[in-house]
Enzyme design. Structure first.
Site, PDB file in Angstrom:
ATOM      1  N   HIS A 127       0.475  -1.455  -0.431  1.00 47.55           N
ATOM      2  CA  HIS A 127       0.115  -0.198   0.146  1.00 47.55           C
ATOM      3  C   HIS A 127       1.179   1.347   0.220  1.00 47.55           C
ATOM      4  CE1 HIS A 127      -2.747   3.235   1.388  1.00 47.55           C
ATOM      5  NE2 HIS A 127      -2.225   3.630   1.992  1.00 47.55           N
ATOM      6  N   HIS A 132       1.350   5.082  -2.800  1.00 46.35           N
ATOM      7  CA  HIS A 132       1.431   6.270  -2.783  1.00 46.35           C
ATOM      8  C   HIS A 132       2.488   6.977  -3.573  1.00 46.35           C
ATOM      9  CE1 HIS A 132      -0.754   7.290   0.942  1.00 46.35           C
ATOM     10  NE2 HIS A 132      -1.052   6.029   1.463  1.00 46.35           N
ATOM     11  N   GLU A 173      -6.181   9.452   0.297  1.00 55.95           N
ATOM     12  CA  GLU A 173      -6.369   7.441   0.316  1.00 55.95           C
ATOM     13  C   GLU A 173      -7.682   7.402  -1.066  1.00 55.95           C
ATOM     14  OE1 GLU A 173      -4.399   6.057   1.764  1.00 55.95           O
ATOM     15  OE2 GLU A 173      -3.120   6.396   2.844  1.00 55.95           O
ATOM     16  N   SER A 192      -3.887   0.682  -3.885  1.00 55.67           N
ATOM     17  CA  SER A 192      -3.301  -0.916  -4.155  1.00 55.67           C
ATOM     18  C   SER A 192      -4.546  -1.340  -3.094  1.00 55.67           C
ATOM     19  CB  SER A 192      -2.636  -0.405  -2.096  1.00 55.67           C
ATOM     20  OG  SER A 192      -3.602   0.008  -1.445  1.00 55.67           O
TER      21      SER A 192
HETATM   22 FE    FE Z   1      -1.854   5.719   3.087  1.00 52.02          FE
END
Ligand code: FE
Ligand code: PHE
Length: 287
Positions: A127, A132, A173, A192
């Site tokens: 993730h 990111h 997010e 993700s």
């Molecule tokens: Fe995160």
């Protein structure tokens, strides 16, 4: 962001960083990365935002094994000055913000087990890196993340962290972006996730609403399942302008007197792209 380790574990530096210890990953752990990577890359063609896909390419984010943070950071630093540092788990808010404010992205070093490919409670290295890091190679998004860190340190003094955290949640997010060819994903929590990558764009269940700063900061969110509302921006430039260039002090004041909004609500003032049927059976465990 929401919960963190209470105490700095032994072996962690004062800024909570630990060595990634890349050499101690097992072949099985690298194989989990490869599997997740191959699956997402297929799914994200035509779904991920252009700057995200460009970032994956430019950073040569690995399709064979968990990336070495140092190598990845050297490539990333050349592009936007950001680096990735390892931490033992969720860290205290001020530690997190302090790193962001200095263009350091904190990432977990552990990877999920082979039987947790679709759902896990805590962010892992897949993730954190895959979700990111690609966008940190985009100059405008890179500035947004740093400004958010500075804004976080400031929000602590205003006791307005909960409001600011909602902005992170619904942009960094779980954000969607409108591109020429349609809606695309840019939020790491979606990018993700195998299931949510499709759900966020294609399901008729969730709301898709044009981003409005104050509206977003009033909106509660779920941490146990897919989102019931997604907020859509038109560009990172516009997002940066509305946030980094604004003084949040009066906004925090105003928000004190305004109530929270439920995760599935649609308001008369919303610019609605899709009004969700909210027909997903929310189980409380994603997957
Ligand atoms: Fe995160
Ligand atoms: N400009 C905001 C403030 O005055 C900080 C901020 C920047 C928040 C970027 C979010 C993103 O506190």
């Amino acid at each position: 962001m929401t919960a963190s380790l209470a105490k700095r574990p032994p072996g962690a530096a004062p800024d909570w960083t630990i060595p990634q210890a890349w050499n101690s990953y097992s072949a099985e752990e690298h194989a989990v990365w490869d599997k997740l990577y191959a699956r997402q890359i297929e799914l994200l063609k035509g779904r991920a935002s252009a700057p995200f896909l460009r970032g994956l390419e430019n950073l040569r984010m690995s399709r064979s094994g968990i990336p070495d943070f140092e190598e990845l950071s050297d490539r990333l630093q050349k592009l936007t000055g950001w680096r990735v540092v390892a931490v033992p788990g969720l860290v205290p808010d001020e530690v997190f913000f302090e790193h962001l404010a200095n263009r350091r992205f904190v990432a977990g070093r552990f990877i999920r087990k082979p039987d947790q490919l679709d759902y896990l409670e805590e962010p892992d290295v897949f993730h954190d890196l895959f979700g990111h890091v690609p966008l940190l190679s985009d100059p405008v998004f890179a500035d947004y993340m740093q400004a958010y860190g500075l804004g976080g340190l400031r929000a602590i003094t205003f006791h307005s962290l909960q409001k600011l955290a909602r902005l992170y949640w619904y942009t960094v997010e779980f954000g969607l972006i409108r591109e020429q060819s349609g809606l695309k994903l840019y939020g790491a929590g979606i990018l993700s996730s195998f299931g949510e990558s499709v759900f966020a764009l294609e399901s008729n269940s969730p709301n898709r609403i044009l981003f409005d700063l104050e509206r977003v900061m009033r909106t509660r969110y779920r941490i146990d399942d897919y989102q019931q509302s997604y907020f859509v921006i038109d560009s990172f430039k516009e997002l940066l302008h509305q946030t980094a260039d604004a003084d949040f002090a009066p906004l925090y004041d105003r928000l004190e007197h305004l109530g929270d909004i439920a995760p599935d609500a649609v308001l008369a003032s919303d610019q609605v792209l899709h009004r969700g049927l909210q027909n997903r059976v929310y189980s409380g465990t994603k997957g």
